[in-house]
Design an enzyme around this catalytic site. Structure first.
Site, short mmCIF file in Angstrom:
data_model
loop_
_atom_site.label_atom_id
_atom_site.label_comp_id
_atom_site.label_asym_id
_atom_site.label_seq_id
_atom_site.Cartn_x
_atom_site.Cartn_y
_atom_site.Cartn_z
N ASP A 33 0.83 -1.33 -0.11
CA ASP A 33 -0.04 0.24 -0.15
C ASP A 33 0.81 1.30 -0.01
OD1 ASP A 33 -2.07 1.66 0.21
OD2 ASP A 33 -2.81 1.25 2.23
N ASP B 29 -2.94 2.63 -5.98
CA ASP B 29 -1.56 2.72 -4.95
C ASP B 29 -1.92 1.33 -4.03
OD1 ASP B 29 -4.31 3.06 -3.73
OD2 ASP B 29 -3.50 4.58 -2.33
N GLU B 30 -2.51 -0.05 -4.41
CA GLU B 30 -2.52 -1.00 -3.75
C GLU B 30 -2.58 -2.36 -4.28
OE1 GLU B 30 -5.74 -2.39 0.04
OE2 GLU B 30 -6.10 -0.60 -1.38
#
Length: 451
Positions: A11, A105-106
């Site tokens: 993350d 983003d993950e």
């Protein structure tokens, strides 16, 4: 359950805000809030410097400004986020062929498919540390939090433990001890309604939920949800890392700067959103059977309506007509804060003979765009936007109003730069525009700047 901590969750920390701080040296170490910058905006991401003051994602911009008035409030630059995300996802795919992106983003990574000689704690920890270093390198200095565990559920929890810029390994056999004291909200699928239902039964922690037998949980939450949560409370999660996550729906929604009370304007807004949804469906070569609308009224109550067609469609006119028809069932006399259109029940084909539209588009379908601009259009000189000046070079919009644009001239490579103001119509000042596709996706990811 796996015998090794071979599921990795990564993350990127405060992603949108971190990209802005990377590209705007004067904002490094200072509070930054990315999202809608108007009175009805919503925070997409807050930097850790802003979180100290209580600013959080999904908070209204109005409240965020009250909590942290000295923060930089920026409208977001999707092109920069997407470019950075692509670089990071490329590193993940070099590590393993099984990468499941959850957002820009993950992502989850399956280390069991990475061809590692061993999967003991020392090995997976070393892989995690090396990955964090590579991400820092390819992203231009961004940090990431990494969790490793025997399942996706636990790996995601692990990545939160040492956040930001940390790494945690949950060794197999220790899962229940770690989970028991945590709030039941950590379990996927436990939202506010479920939390309240559990609270009324005296369930606050994972340990409390674990103490219930499966029959009790099913009676309390229903069969499918109950079975899932009963297993999760015991750390049981056998979900695989799936490289291609199939989209379940395509939708778009907008929050408006003032309550919309004109029914004709509402219909025009839905028409515009239907066109955007249809464009995204066409780009993905998808179609859908179920058309839905979302309406948030002046009192913040939210309603939704849906209609299922006999076969899938990606036709903008049909989606718009269906959405407008659904609106007629709702009482909007008090005004509307938010409207949204979505298509679900997706398929990879369209039965054209059922949905051919020999009639020309209704006049409102085309005329709507001109009338809608003041309501939903992103401000031209939105705070944070990239600009180019013929003499001063590259910079970003610091603020704008009353015919004046204030620009700070700096880039990620230059260090903090000077601030200058110009007339909005200064021929030497140019607003840098991302490609059209970027703008379309940005509206779905970053709340509109004027909202």
């Amino acid at each position: 359950m796996r015998e090794h901590a071979s599921v990795l969750h990564i993350d990127l920390d405060a992603f949108f805000a971190s990209v802005e701080q990377r590209d705007k040296p004067s904002l490094r170490g200072k509070p930054v809030v990315v999202g809608g910058v108007g009175g009805r905006g919503v925070v997409a991401t807050a930097s850790y410097e802003a979180r100290v003051f209580g600013v959080r994602s999904a908070m209204s911009t109005r409240e965020a400004r009250a909590r942290c008035p000295h923060a930089a409030f920026l409208s977001g630059r999707f092109h920069a986020y997407r470019e950075t995300s692509r670089a990071v996802m490329g590193v993940l795919r070099e590590l393993s062929p099984l990468v499941e992106p959850l957002s820009l983003d993950e992502a989850f990574v399956d280390l069991a498919a990475a061809g590692l000689p061993d999967l003991d704690e020392a090995t997976v920890r070393a892989v995690g540390e090396e990955l964090r270093a590579r991400v820092h390198e390819v992203s231009g200095g961004l940090t990431a939090s990494v969790g490793l565990a025997s399942s996706k559920f636990l790996a995601k929890i692990a990545s939160e433990i040492e956040k930001p810029d940390g790494l945690t390994v949950i060794n197999p056999g220790t899962e229940r001890d770690l989970l028991r004291p945590l709030n039941v909200r950590v379990i996927p699928g436990v939202g506010p309604a479920t939390v309240e239902r559990l609270r009324r039964s005296g369930v606050y922690t994972v340990s409390d939920l674990e103490a219930l037998d499966e029959h009790e949980v099913v009676q309390l939450l229903g069969k499918a949800h109950g079975h899932s949560l009963h297993a999760m409370a015991r750390g049981e999660d056998d979900r695989a890392v799936v490289p291609e996550r199939e989209a379940k729906s395509v939708s778009v929604e907008d929050t408006y700067s003032t309550d919309v009370t004109d029914r004709e304007l509402m219909a025009d807004l839905l028409t515009r959103q239907a066109a955007t949804v249809a464009g995204r469906l066409a780009k993905q070569r998808m179609s859908g059977r179920t058309i839905s609308i979302k309406v948030r009224l002046h009192d913040f109550s939210t309603s939704s309506r849906s209609s299922t067609l006999p076969a899938p469609t990606d036709d903008a006119a049909l989606i718009a007509r269906t959405a407008r028809g659904l609106l007629t069932d709702l009482d909007t006399s008090g005004g509307v804060r938010l409207l949204g259109v979505g298509v679900s029940g997706l398929a990879d084909w369209v039965q054209e003979e059922l949905f051919s539209d020999p009639e020309p588009p209704e006049p409102s379908d085309r005329e709507a765009l001109d009338r809608l601009a003041p309501v939903v259009r992103r401000p031209e000189w939105a705070p944070g936007s990239d600009v180019i000046h013929d003499e001063m070079g590259a910079g970003w919009v610091w603020g704008a109003g009353r015919g004046v644009v204030t620009v700070r001239f700096e880039t990620a490579e230059t260090g903090p730069g000077p601030v200058r103001s110009f007339a909005q119509d200064d021929p030497a000042l140019h607003l840098w525009q991302p490609p059209p596709d970027d703008e379309a996706v940005a509206r779905a990811v970053i709340p509109p700047s004027g909202t």
